[in-house]
Motif scaffolding. Structure first.
Motif, short mmCIF file in Angstrom:
data_model
loop_
_atom_site.label_atom_id
_atom_site.label_comp_id
_atom_site.label_asym_id
_atom_site.label_seq_id
_atom_site.Cartn_x
_atom_site.Cartn_y
_atom_site.Cartn_z
N ARG A 139 30.83 -39.51 -13.18
CA ARG A 139 32.09 -40.08 -12.66
C ARG A 139 32.06 -41.60 -12.71
O ARG A 139 33.07 -42.25 -13.02
CB ARG A 139 32.34 -39.57 -11.24
N LEU A 140 30.89 -42.21 -12.43
CA LEU A 140 30.77 -43.67 -12.52
C LEU A 140 31.01 -44.15 -13.94
O LEU A 140 31.75 -45.10 -14.17
CB LEU A 140 29.38 -44.12 -12.07
N LYS A 141 30.38 -43.48 -14.90
CA LYS A 141 30.56 -43.87 -16.30
C LYS A 141 32.00 -43.66 -16.73
O LYS A 141 32.58 -44.51 -17.41
CB LYS A 141 29.61 -43.08 -17.21
N GLY A 142 32.58 -42.55 -16.31
CA GLY A 142 33.98 -42.27 -16.65
C GLY A 142 34.92 -43.32 -16.08
O GLY A 142 35.85 -43.76 -16.76
N LEU A 143 34.68 -43.74 -14.86
CA LEU A 143 35.50 -44.78 -14.23
C LEU A 143 35.39 -46.07 -15.01
O LEU A 143 36.39 -46.72 -15.31
CB LEU A 143 35.05 -44.99 -12.78
N ARG A 144 34.16 -46.44 -15.35
CA ARG A 144 33.95 -47.68 -16.10
C ARG A 144 34.64 -47.62 -17.45
O ARG A 144 35.28 -48.60 -17.89
CB ARG A 144 32.45 -47.95 -16.26
N ASP A 145 34.57 -46.47 -18.11
CA ASP A 145 35.24 -46.30 -19.41
C ASP A 145 36.75 -46.41 -19.27
O ASP A 145 37.41 -47.11 -20.05
CB ASP A 145 34.87 -44.95 -20.04
N VAL A 146 37.31 -45.72 -18.28
CA VAL A 146 38.77 -45.73 -18.08
C VAL A 146 39.27 -47.14 -17.77
O VAL A 146 40.31 -47.57 -18.27
CB VAL A 146 39.17 -44.75 -16.96
N LEU A 147 38.52 -47.86 -16.94
CA LEU A 147 38.94 -49.22 -16.56
C LEU A 147 38.50 -50.27 -17.57
O LEU A 147 38.78 -51.45 -17.40
CB LEU A 147 38.40 -49.57 -15.17
N GLU A 148 37.81 -49.81 -18.64
CA GLU A 148 37.33 -50.70 -19.70
C GLU A 148 36.51 -51.86 -19.14
O GLU A 148 36.75 -53.03 -19.42
CB GLU A 148 38.50 -51.20 -20.55
N LEU A 149 35.50 -51.49 -18.34
CA LEU A 149 34.63 -52.47 -17.72
C LEU A 149 33.27 -52.47 -18.40
O LEU A 149 32.78 -51.44 -18.84
CB LEU A 149 34.43 -52.13 -16.23
N VAL B 149 30.34 -54.16 -13.31
CA VAL B 149 30.15 -53.20 -12.22
C VAL B 149 28.85 -53.51 -11.49
O VAL B 149 28.79 -53.44 -10.26
CB VAL B 149 30.20 -51.75 -12.73
N ALA B 150 27.81 -53.86 -12.22
CA ALA B 150 26.53 -54.21 -11.59
C ALA B 150 26.70 -55.39 -10.65
O ALA B 150 26.12 -55.42 -9.56
CB ALA B 150 25.48 -54.52 -12.65
N LYS B 151 27.52 -56.36 -11.04
CA LYS B 151 27.77 -57.53 -10.20
C LYS B 151 28.47 -57.12 -8.90
O LYS B 151 28.13 -57.61 -7.83
CB LYS B 151 28.61 -58.56 -10.96
N VAL B 152 29.44 -56.21 -8.99
CA VAL B 152 30.13 -55.70 -7.80
C VAL B 152 29.13 -55.07 -6.84
O VAL B 152 29.24 -55.20 -5.63
CB VAL B 152 31.23 -54.68 -8.21
N CYS B 153 28.14 -54.38 -7.39
CA CYS B 153 27.13 -53.67 -6.59
C CYS B 153 25.98 -54.57 -6.17
O CYS B 153 25.09 -54.13 -5.44
CB CYS B 153 26.56 -52.50 -7.39
N ASP B 154 25.98 -55.82 -6.66
CA ASP B 154 24.89 -56.75 -6.40
C ASP B 154 23.55 -56.18 -6.86
O ASP B 154 22.55 -56.20 -6.14
CB ASP B 154 24.86 -57.12 -4.91
N LEU B 155 23.58 -55.62 -8.09
CA LEU B 155 22.39 -55.01 -8.67
C LEU B 155 22.11 -55.60 -10.05
O LEU B 155 23.04 -56.02 -10.74
CB LEU B 155 22.61 -53.50 -8.87
N PRO B 156 20.84 -55.58 -10.48
CA PRO B 156 20.56 -55.92 -11.87
C PRO B 156 21.21 -54.87 -12.79
O PRO B 156 21.32 -53.69 -12.42
CB PRO B 156 19.04 -55.84 -11.97
N TYR C 210 37.55 -51.30 -6.88
CA TYR C 210 38.51 -50.78 -7.85
C TYR C 210 39.57 -49.89 -7.22
O TYR C 210 40.30 -49.19 -7.92
CB TYR C 210 37.76 -50.06 -8.99
N ASN C 211 39.66 -49.94 -5.87
CA ASN C 211 40.71 -49.25 -5.11
C ASN C 211 40.77 -47.76 -5.44
O ASN C 211 41.82 -47.22 -5.77
CB ASN C 211 42.06 -49.92 -5.33
N ILE C 212 39.60 -47.11 -5.36
CA ILE C 212 39.47 -45.69 -5.65
C ILE C 212 38.90 -45.03 -4.39
O ILE C 212 37.97 -45.56 -3.79
CB ILE C 212 38.53 -45.47 -6.84
N PRO C 213 39.43 -43.88 -3.99
CA PRO C 213 38.85 -43.21 -2.81
C PRO C 213 37.37 -42.89 -3.04
O PRO C 213 36.98 -42.43 -4.12
CB PRO C 213 39.67 -41.92 -2.69
N LEU C 214 36.56 -43.15 -2.03
CA LEU C 214 35.14 -42.86 -2.10
C LEU C 214 34.91 -41.40 -2.48
O LEU C 214 33.98 -41.07 -3.21
CB LEU C 214 34.47 -43.19 -0.76
#
Length: 183
Positions: A11-21, A26-33, A59-63
């Motif tokens: 689902r994470l990969k799918g979200l990133r693909d759909v939002l073209e990120l 995304v790593a920066k949002v999570c404060d991760l390498p 990204y305003n998506i329900p948890l």
């Protein structure tokens, strides 16, 4: 458990693909390498609720969509009967049961969290935007908030700034069950 982590990773990969990120965004949002985020996205590493919450908020998506793959539908009330909440085991030691998965537009995320005792007494720390409330239902908890170690017994509760590093352990080699509300 591994299957659930793989599903969340998809689902994470799918979200990133759909939002073209890019993974870097995304790593920066999570404060991760980036390499750590990519391990999560591939299902090779555990994915904390705090990481999922950061992505959901950004990204305003329900948890629920990230954790359970389901879109909340209720907007007046939502009942979770005893033992019937949607749950996910992120690791062998942690099980999260959502108490409001079907309610859309929530301002908080309530969970019953079950933590199994472990031989390794290392605490996994996380941090996330907002505040958190924990109330012990069963067992005893060692909660470390920014280096301050607190012991909570059944009926004890704590409210804290979840931007601070925090983590917990089940004590006495017994299962710990607590209510966690993340705001």
């Amino acid at each position: 458990m591994d299957d659930q982590i793989k599903q969340i990773a998809e689902r994470l990969k799918g979200l990133r693909d759909v939002l073209e990120l890019d993974p870097e965004e995304v790593a920066k949002v999570c404060d991760l390498p980036v390499n750590q985020y990519l391990k999560m996205e591939s299902g090779d590493s555990d994915i904390s609720v705090s990481v999922l919450q950061a992505i959901a908020r950004q990204y305003n998506i329900p948890l629920d969509v990230l954790m359970f793959g389901e879109e909340p539908r209720m907007n007046t009330y939502y009942i979770t009967r005893q033992g019937a909440g949607i749950s996910v085991e992120r690791t062998k030691a942690y099980k999260y049961q959502s108490l409001a998965a079907g309610f859309q537009g929530r301002k908080m995320d309530p969970f019953i969290v079950t933590v199994e005792p472990k031989d390794n007494q290392d605490i996994y720390y996380n941090r996330h935007e907002g505040q958190e409330f924990n109330m012990v239902i069963e067992g005893r908890m060692l909660l470390d908030i920014n280096g301050k170690k607190l012991t909570l017994n059944p009926g004890d509760s704590v409210y804290f700034d979840s931007n601070l590093p925090h983590g917990m352990l089940a004590l006495d080699r017994k299962t710990l069950k607590f209510l966690a509300i993340i705001i």
